[in-house]
Design a protein around this motif. Structure first.
Motif, PDB file in Angstrom:
ATOM      1  N   PHE A  92       0.868  -1.167   0.000  1.00 25.43           N
ATOM      2  CA  PHE A  92       0.000   0.000   0.000  1.00 25.43           C
ATOM      3  C   PHE A  92       0.912   1.227   0.000  1.00 25.43           C
ATOM      4  O   PHE A  92       1.856   1.302   0.800  1.00 25.43           O
ATOM      5  CB  PHE A  92      -0.898   0.015   1.244  1.00 25.43           C
ATOM      6  N   LEU A  93       0.645   2.170  -0.890  1.00 28.05           N
ATOM      7  CA  LEU A  93       1.483   3.359  -1.013  1.00 28.05           C
ATOM      8  C   LEU A  93       0.753   4.594  -0.515  1.00 28.05           C
ATOM      9  O   LEU A  93      -0.445   4.765  -0.752  1.00 28.05           O
ATOM     10  CB  LEU A  93       1.893   3.587  -2.469  1.00 28.05           C
ATOM     11  N   ARG A  94       1.485   5.449   0.175  1.00 29.90           N
ATOM     12  CA  ARG A  94       1.010   6.786   0.497  1.00 29.90           C
ATOM     13  C   ARG A  94       1.494   7.710  -0.604  1.00 29.90           C
ATOM     14  O   ARG A  94       2.637   7.611  -1.048  1.00 29.90           O
ATOM     15  CB  ARG A  94       1.553   7.226   1.858  1.00 29.90           C
ATOM     16  N   ARG A  98       1.257   9.730  -7.190  1.00 24.17           N
ATOM     17  CA  ARG A  98       2.499  10.274  -7.764  1.00 24.17           C
ATOM     18  C   ARG A  98       3.404   9.186  -8.345  1.00 24.17           C
ATOM     19  O   ARG A  98       4.491   9.483  -8.832  1.00 24.17           O
ATOM     20  CB  ARG A  98       3.267  11.050  -6.691  1.00 24.17           C
ATOM     21  N   VAL A  99       2.968   7.946  -8.230  1.00 21.51           N
ATOM     22  CA  VAL A  99       3.794   6.826  -8.685  1.00 21.51           C
ATOM     23  C   VAL A  99       3.115   6.137  -9.861  1.00 21.51           C
ATOM     24  O   VAL A  99       1.941   5.765  -9.789  1.00 21.51           O
ATOM     25  CB  VAL A  99       4.010   5.807  -7.543  1.00 21.51           C
ATOM     26  N   VAL A 124       0.182  -1.661  -4.910  1.00 16.01           N
ATOM     27  CA  VAL A 124       1.098  -1.617  -6.050  1.00 16.01           C
ATOM     28  C   VAL A 124       2.139  -2.709  -5.853  1.00 16.01           C
ATOM     29  O   VAL A 124       2.577  -2.971  -4.728  1.00 16.01           O
ATOM     30  CB  VAL A 124       1.789  -0.230  -6.138  1.00 16.01           C
ATOM     31  N   THR A 125       2.529  -3.356  -6.949  1.00 16.58           N
ATOM     32  CA  THR A 125       3.600  -4.344  -6.880  1.00 16.58           C
ATOM     33  C   THR A 125       4.948  -3.627  -6.886  1.00 16.58           C
ATOM     34  O   THR A 125       5.207  -2.787  -7.755  1.00 16.58           O
ATOM     35  CB  THR A 125       3.535  -5.307  -8.071  1.00 16.58           C
ATOM     36  N   LEU A 126       5.806  -3.938  -5.909  1.00 16.26           N
ATOM     37  CA  LEU A 126       7.156  -3.384  -5.850  1.00 16.26           C
ATOM     38  C   LEU A 126       8.158  -4.505  -6.092  1.00 16.26           C
ATOM     39  O   LEU A 126       8.085  -5.555  -5.442  1.00 16.26           O
ATOM     40  CB  LEU A 126       7.438  -2.753  -4.482  1.00 16.26           C
TER      41      LEU A 126
END
Length: 342
Positions: A92-94, A98-99, A124-126
């Motif tokens: 989970f992205l904060r 922007r990504v 998102v997959t990292l």
């Protein structure tokens, strides 16, 4: 069922920001099938259980899964919540807007990851770059992923590295602690063994989805998050043998309970299990694997409050929580505990 049936008001002062010290000095509320409520301490467990009872613990280990980084000039926060491969995690992205797919995020300390596609759970997959094991990268750049209701009140610090880990932690992979087991100490385990109470372990890697709010108005419309778990053949055999002797299986934590129920067949036998589970337990569910549960106090409108309501009855749990709030029990991950014996 309507989700608002599982709501209640919790004063902020009842939310624990640090665990009890020593751990087994936490309070414990005994909720019995006869509707009685009795106030105890976790250290009282040997006298509250029976010889032959089996406590089932989760041996997952919390990894420092919270990262702060930069995508160009934009700050990005990441909370890993599900391993996909050797170097891939769902997160989970904060500031996720922007990504974009293909962007590189620099988390400092030489730790970088490439953003992949978004998943159907909002993450998102990292893909982490380099050849070092991801666990080493996280030790260098990550922080312990404290729950939002603690992290919003104070910063994570060095003490949380040990506080937010159970004495049973062995299998890397959780991004949240199986918090019911935080209350146990070697001294308490020795006292339980002296009282004839046995113990077993299984593994369920707790994901960050455990903190996601239920956004639906009806439980039928809620999509449960997935978590990976494992019970080996030998453990399943011992659990089944204990039950055949008339012993009670008492899950320590909702994570242990959910995995046991996922692995149990229609005849009440625990089978070996190595898979994801999305089991969602609400009132009306027929428990097959467990005879009791030790668990902390949960969030209003949460899937975990629904689970304890399924075990003990919604009205009884609303009354138990009202008693806990009125008498100063501490709630959530670092809070006090309850022993539910239907």
């Amino acid at each position: 069922m309507r989700v608002d049936l599982f709501d209640f008001d919790l004063p902020p002062e009842n939310i624990a920001l640090r665990p009890a010290s020593p751990r087994d000095s936490a309070r414990l509320l005994l909720v019995s099938g006869d509707a009685s409520l009795r106030d105890h301490c976790v250290r009282d467990l040997p006298s509250l259980l029976r010889a032959g009872d089996v406590l089932v613990f989760n041996d997952t280990k919390v990894i420092p899964a919270q990262l702060e980084g930069m995508r160009g000039q934009a700050k990005v926060g990441a909370t890993l919540h599900k391993r996909l491969g050797l170097r891939q995690w769902q997160a989970f992205l904060r500031n996720a807007k922007r990504v974009r797919e293909g962007d590189r995020i620099d988390f400092g300390g030489g730790v970088t990851a490439i953003a992949g596609p978004r998943d159907d759970e909002g993450g998102v997959t990292l893909t982490f770059e380099g050849e070092e094991p991801v666990e080493l990268l996280l030790e260098r750049a990550g922080r312990m992923p404290l729950p939002p209701y603690i992290a919003s009140k104070r910063p994570t610090d060095a003490r949380d590295r040990s506080d937010y880990q159970t004495m049973f932690a062995r299998e890397d992979g959780a991004v949240a602690a199986p918090t019911a087991a935080l209350h146990f100490t070697p001294e308490l385990m020795a006292a339980l063994a002296d009282a004839g109470v046995a113990s077993e372990t299984l593994t369920l890697h707790v994901g960050a989805g455990t903190f996601l709010p239920v956004k639906a108005d009806d439980t039928d419309d809620h999509r449960m998050h997935a978590e990976w778990g494992r019970i080996d053949q030998a453990t399943a055999d011992r659990l089944n043998a204990a039950r055949q002797k008339g012993c009670r299986l008492i899950a320590v934590g909702t994570t242990s309970l959910r995995l046991l129920e996922s692995a149990c067949d229609a005849d009440g036998l625990v089978r070996p299990f190595a898979d994801e589970t999305r089991i969602f337990i609400t009132p009306g569910y027929r428990f097959r694997a467990i005879d009791g549960l030790m668990t902390n106090f949960h969030l209003p409108r949460s899937t975990l409050f629904m689970l304890v309501s399924a075990l003990m009855g919604r009205d009884r749990m609303q009354a138990a929580y009202a008693h806990a709030i009125a008498t100063g029990y501490r709630f959530y991950s670092y809070g006090d505990s309850s022993l539910l014996l239907p």
